[in-house]
Design a protein around this motif. Sequence first.
Motif, PDB file in Angstrom:
ATOM      1  N   VAL A 178       7.377  -6.102  -2.594  1.00  0.00           N
ATOM      2  CA  VAL A 178       7.631  -4.705  -2.897  1.00  0.00           C
ATOM      3  C   VAL A 178       7.183  -3.886  -1.707  1.00  0.00           C
ATOM      4  O   VAL A 178       6.074  -4.064  -1.210  1.00  0.00           O
ATOM      5  CB  VAL A 178       6.843  -4.266  -4.152  1.00  0.00           C
ATOM      6  N   LEU A 179       8.041  -3.009  -1.216  1.00  0.00           N
ATOM      7  CA  LEU A 179       7.670  -2.152  -0.102  1.00  0.00           C
ATOM      8  C   LEU A 179       6.771  -1.029  -0.603  1.00  0.00           C
ATOM      9  O   LEU A 179       7.149  -0.284  -1.494  1.00  0.00           O
ATOM     10  CB  LEU A 179       8.916  -1.559   0.550  1.00  0.00           C
ATOM     11  N   LEU A 180       5.581  -0.915  -0.033  1.00  0.00           N
ATOM     12  CA  LEU A 180       4.635   0.089  -0.481  1.00  0.00           C
ATOM     13  C   LEU A 180       4.557   1.267   0.466  1.00  0.00           C
ATOM     14  O   LEU A 180       4.476   2.404   0.056  1.00  0.00           O
ATOM     15  CB  LEU A 180       3.250  -0.541  -0.649  1.00  0.00           C
ATOM     16  N   ILE A 181       4.534   1.015   1.746  1.00  0.00           N
ATOM     17  CA  ILE A 181       4.555   2.129   2.696  1.00  0.00           C
ATOM     18  C   ILE A 181       5.232   1.652   3.964  1.00  0.00           C
ATOM     19  O   ILE A 181       5.048   0.523   4.389  1.00  0.00           O
ATOM     20  CB  ILE A 181       3.136   2.656   2.999  1.00  0.00           C
ATOM     21  N   ALA A 182       6.039   2.488   4.570  1.00  0.00           N
ATOM     22  CA  ALA A 182       6.673   2.160   5.835  1.00  0.00           C
ATOM     23  C   ALA A 182       6.508   3.354   6.754  1.00  0.00           C
ATOM     24  O   ALA A 182       6.799   4.468   6.378  1.00  0.00           O
ATOM     25  CB  ALA A 182       8.155   1.854   5.645  1.00  0.00           C
ATOM     26  N   ALA A 183       6.023   3.097   7.930  1.00  0.00           N
ATOM     27  CA  ALA A 183       5.776   4.191   8.866  1.00  0.00           C
ATOM     28  C   ALA A 183       7.086   4.707   9.421  1.00  0.00           C
ATOM     29  O   ALA A 183       7.812   3.987  10.084  1.00  0.00           O
ATOM     30  CB  ALA A 183       4.884   3.707   9.991  1.00  0.00           C
ATOM     31  N   CYS A 184       7.365   5.973   9.136  1.00  0.00           N
ATOM     32  CA  CYS A 184       8.533   6.643   9.699  1.00  0.00           C
ATOM     33  C   CYS A 184       9.775   5.795   9.593  1.00  0.00           C
ATOM     34  O   CYS A 184      10.540   5.632  10.500  1.00  0.00           O
ATOM     35  CB  CYS A 184       8.255   7.025  11.148  1.00  0.00           C
ATOM     36  N   PHE A 185      10.032   5.274   8.522  1.00  0.00           N
ATOM     37  CA  PHE A 185      11.293   4.513   8.212  1.00  0.00           C
ATOM     38  C   PHE A 185      12.328   5.270   7.561  1.00  0.00           C
ATOM     39  O   PHE A 185      12.483   6.002   6.840  1.00  0.00           O
ATOM     40  CB  PHE A 185      10.891   3.364   7.497  1.00  0.00           C
ATOM     41  N   ARG A 212       4.969   1.369  13.480  1.00  0.00           N
ATOM     42  CA  ARG A 212       5.178   1.165  12.049  1.00  0.00           C
ATOM     43  C   ARG A 212       3.967   0.449  11.466  1.00  0.00           C
ATOM     44  O   ARG A 212       3.292  -0.327  12.153  1.00  0.00           O
ATOM     45  CB  ARG A 212       6.437   0.323  11.802  1.00  0.00           C
ATOM     46  N   PHE A 213       3.696   0.736  10.210  1.00  0.00           N
ATOM     47  CA  PHE A 213       2.591   0.069   9.526  1.00  0.00           C
ATOM     48  C   PHE A 213       3.002  -0.101   8.067  1.00  0.00           C
ATOM     49  O   PHE A 213       2.944   0.842   7.286  1.00  0.00           O
ATOM     50  CB  PHE A 213       1.299   0.894   9.645  1.00  0.00           C
ATOM     51  N   ASP A 214       3.453  -1.294   7.700  1.00  0.00           N
ATOM     52  CA  ASP A 214       3.928  -1.566   6.344  1.00  0.00           C
ATOM     53  C   ASP A 214       2.851  -2.275   5.531  1.00  0.00           C
ATOM     54  O   ASP A 214       2.150  -3.155   6.044  1.00  0.00           O
ATOM     55  CB  ASP A 214       5.160  -2.477   6.366  1.00  0.00           C
ATOM     56  N   VAL A 215       2.742  -1.896   4.280  1.00  0.00           N
ATOM     57  CA  VAL A 215       1.877  -2.599   3.330  1.00  0.00           C
ATOM     58  C   VAL A 215       2.789  -3.191   2.270  1.00  0.00           C
ATOM     59  O   VAL A 215       3.492  -2.463   1.569  1.00  0.00           O
ATOM     60  CB  VAL A 215       0.851  -1.651   2.680  1.00  0.00           C
ATOM     61  N   LEU A 216       2.793  -4.511   2.145  1.00  0.00           N
ATOM     62  CA  LEU A 216       3.702  -5.196   1.230  1.00  0.00           C
ATOM     63  C   LEU A 216       2.910  -6.006   0.214  1.00  0.00           C
ATOM     64  O   LEU A 216       1.878  -6.598   0.555  1.00  0.00           O
ATOM     65  CB  LEU A 216       4.630  -6.131   2.004  1.00  0.00           C
TER      66      LEU A 216
END
Length: 238
Positions: free
Chosen positions: A7-14, A73-77
């Motif tokens: 599940v995508l939780l946060i995406a930096a400037c996506f 980018r900094f994604d939390v999955l």
Amino acid sequence: MRSRSAVLLIAACFCYIALQSTFNFASVVQVQKPRVAYIAVVDVNVKEGQENEFLEASLKNARASTGEDLNQRFDVLQKRDDPSSFALVEIYRNANGPADHKGTEHYLTWRESVAEMMETPRSASQWETIFPGKASDYRSSAVILERSQGAADVDVTHVFVSVKPGREEEFKKATRENAMQSVKEWGNLRFDVLENVEVPTEFLLIEVYRTAADAAQHKETKHYLEWRSTVEDMMAKP
């Protein structure tokens, strides 16, 4: 080839060490070429029952990290079928980015606050970008997206591929072409192709689609079917 859905939780400037080999009395030092992007995938297993606490701390760190000058980018999955498993995808423009990040107050606060939440020590792997071709292309013009803002339906899959030694360039060419076509699909939000820095026969495809249905439709496209047929013989394992 194995995949991991999340599940995508946060995406930096996506949104190294040089290799040294010794032959008799002579040694050869192979210097790796400069990396285009500095990408780390951090895998974390959290103690059962502490997922929400870890998530809250990690989102706070991610929000602050996206404001760093060199961050792309900094994604939390969070893994769909194992909610205690998380992956952090951290992308920086150059080597100073990760080093500077680890000196920030938000990172140090995060590291201290989540230390006791981890079931096992976190592990990180280093990756180079194949597609997109520039580190700057990892920062798009879209707004930051979190699960609470509708990202729960976004389908994120990490596809890990092991390629036979000597077939890496062929695989990169075919996979780059597939990615270039995949990003044109209406349901696609992102399609990254990465190569392991330490094990160049290992690749990671990060495929992000608006919904699971869009991801399934991708596998019916002409470019995907051609890619699958082309690379089948290149894979070290299915």
